[in-house]
Design a protein around this motif. Structure first.
Motif, PDB file in Angstrom:
ATOM      1  N   THR A 188       0.986  -1.573  -0.226  1.00 13.64           N
ATOM      2  CA  THR A 188      -0.162  -0.190  -0.226  1.00 13.64           C
ATOM      3  C   THR A 188       0.742   1.309  -0.120  1.00 13.64           C
ATOM      4  O   THR A 188       0.410   1.951  -0.586  1.00 13.64           O
ATOM      5  CB  THR A 188      -0.858  -0.032   1.423  1.00 13.64           C
ATOM      6  N   SER A 243       2.497   1.617  -3.582  1.00 12.07           N
ATOM      7  CA  SER A 243       1.507   1.586  -4.348  1.00 12.07           C
ATOM      8  C   SER A 243       1.436   3.557  -4.110  1.00 12.07           C
ATOM      9  O   SER A 243       0.870   4.033  -5.394  1.00 12.07           O
ATOM     10  CB  SER A 243       0.005   0.753  -4.043  1.00 12.07           C
ATOM     11  N   TYR A 284       2.033   6.157  -7.234  1.00  9.59           N
ATOM     12  CA  TYR A 284       0.541   6.292  -8.194  1.00  9.59           C
ATOM     13  C   TYR A 284       0.944   7.657  -9.019  1.00  9.59           C
ATOM     14  O   TYR A 284      -0.088   8.434  -9.436  1.00  9.59           O
ATOM     15  CB  TYR A 284      -0.833   6.463  -7.198  1.00  9.59           C
ATOM     16  N   GLY A 313       3.433   1.219  -9.115  1.00 12.01           N
ATOM     17  CA  GLY A 313       2.433   0.624  -8.193  1.00 12.01           C
ATOM     18  C   GLY A 313       1.576  -0.410  -8.928  1.00 12.01           C
ATOM     19  O   GLY A 313       0.447  -1.018  -8.265  1.00 12.01           O
ATOM     20  N   ALA A 314       1.320   0.065 -10.224  1.00 10.66           N
ATOM     21  CA  ALA A 314      -0.122  -1.431 -10.595  1.00 10.66           C
ATOM     22  C   ALA A 314       0.944  -2.411 -10.103  1.00 10.66           C
ATOM     23  O   ALA A 314       0.307  -3.789 -10.343  1.00 10.66           O
ATOM     24  CB  ALA A 314      -0.150  -1.042 -12.211  1.00 10.66           C
ATOM     25  N   THR A 349       2.461  -3.775  -7.702  1.00  9.76           N
ATOM     26  CA  THR A 349       2.329  -4.227  -6.361  1.00  9.76           C
ATOM     27  C   THR A 349       0.801  -4.845  -6.053  1.00  9.76           C
ATOM     28  O   THR A 349       0.208  -5.129  -5.477  1.00  9.76           O
ATOM     29  CB  THR A 349       2.089  -3.749  -5.349  1.00  9.76           C
ATOM     30  N   ALA A 350      -0.342  -4.985  -7.127  1.00  6.26           N
ATOM     31  CA  ALA A 350      -1.963  -4.569  -6.445  1.00  6.26           C
ATOM     32  C   ALA A 350      -1.620  -6.478  -6.834  1.00  6.26           C
ATOM     33  O   ALA A 350      -2.765  -6.558  -5.779  1.00  6.26           O
ATOM     34  CB  ALA A 350      -2.214  -3.990  -8.302  1.00  6.26           C
ATOM     35  N   TYR A 364      -0.536   1.322 -17.046  1.00  5.07           N
ATOM     36  CA  TYR A 364      -0.970   0.938 -16.003  1.00  5.07           C
ATOM     37  C   TYR A 364      -2.045  -0.281 -15.962  1.00  5.07           C
ATOM     38  O   TYR A 364      -1.654  -1.101 -15.310  1.00  5.07           O
ATOM     39  CB  TYR A 364      -1.523   2.811 -15.429  1.00  5.07           C
TER      40      TYR A 364
END
Length: 195
Positions: free
Chosen positions: A27, A30, A34, A41-42, A44-45, A146
């Motif tokens: 988090t 990300s 962002y 960051g994507a 890490t989703a 992204y």
């Protein structure tokens, strides 16, 4: 869901705590990326689905992903910039992992259903972030990267979650927490002949 056993609850709790601990740094990463370069960051989703995939695959019982999502959110909430909202986020992602199994009334446990749940969650998440979270301020190629990063991360995390869960099952982990297929219906007893 039927009767929740202690083994079921403890297994969900253990996976939920581990997932919450994974989500805390993801988090933060990300959030940092962002504003500058969202495709990083994507990547890490996948952290938001891997634990829920493991829980569903390992236990194969209704509610396993959602309960794991609730616990992971409660673990991550004190350390997350979004605070208690992360509980809602985790439960929503977990619900998407569980939804394909609910549609089949928890009778089918095929590997493809995990991908359907994870990719559906991230398609909707991508639509929301691109349209509502000011992603249009970035060049089109950043937005495309992204979305591709989100979907790739979800697919890889789902695959990894399945591999981990299958290895844990092969090692005998959570045997007591898993569903009882035909064990609930005992074999009929033949009548005793009197004579």
């Amino acid at each position: 869901m039927g009767k929740a056993t202690t083994a079921y609850l403890l297994t969900c709790a253990a996976i939920g705590v581990a997932t919450g601990l994974l989500i805390i740094p993801m988090t933060a990463l990300s959030t940092l990326t962002y504003a500058t370069f969202p495709p990083l960051g994507a990547l890490t989703a996948g952290a938001w689905v891997i634990g829920f995939v493991i829980a569903m695959r390992l236990i194969e019982k209704p509610g396993a992903a959602v309960l794991t999502g609730l616990i992971s959110g409660l673990v991550a909430a004190p350390f997350s910039a979004s605070g208690p909202a992360i509980v809602v986020t985790n439960v929503m992602f977990a619900a998407f992992i569980e939804l394909p199994f609910l549609v089949t009334l928890y009778r089918k446990w095929g590997r493809g259903l995990y991908y359907v749940g994870a990719l559906s969650a991230f398609v909707l998440y991508a639509l929301w972030t691109v349209t509502s979270a000011n992603m249009t301020a970035f060049p089109w190629w950043v937005v495309v990267l992204y979305v591709v990063g989100l979907l790739a991360s979800a697919a890889v995390a789902t695959w990894l979650g399945l591999v981990i869960a299958d290895r844990l099952r092969a090692a005998g982990v959570a045997r007591l927490a898993r569903r009882r297929a035909a064990a609930a219906d005992p074999a009929p007893v033949a009548p005793v002949a009197e004579g």
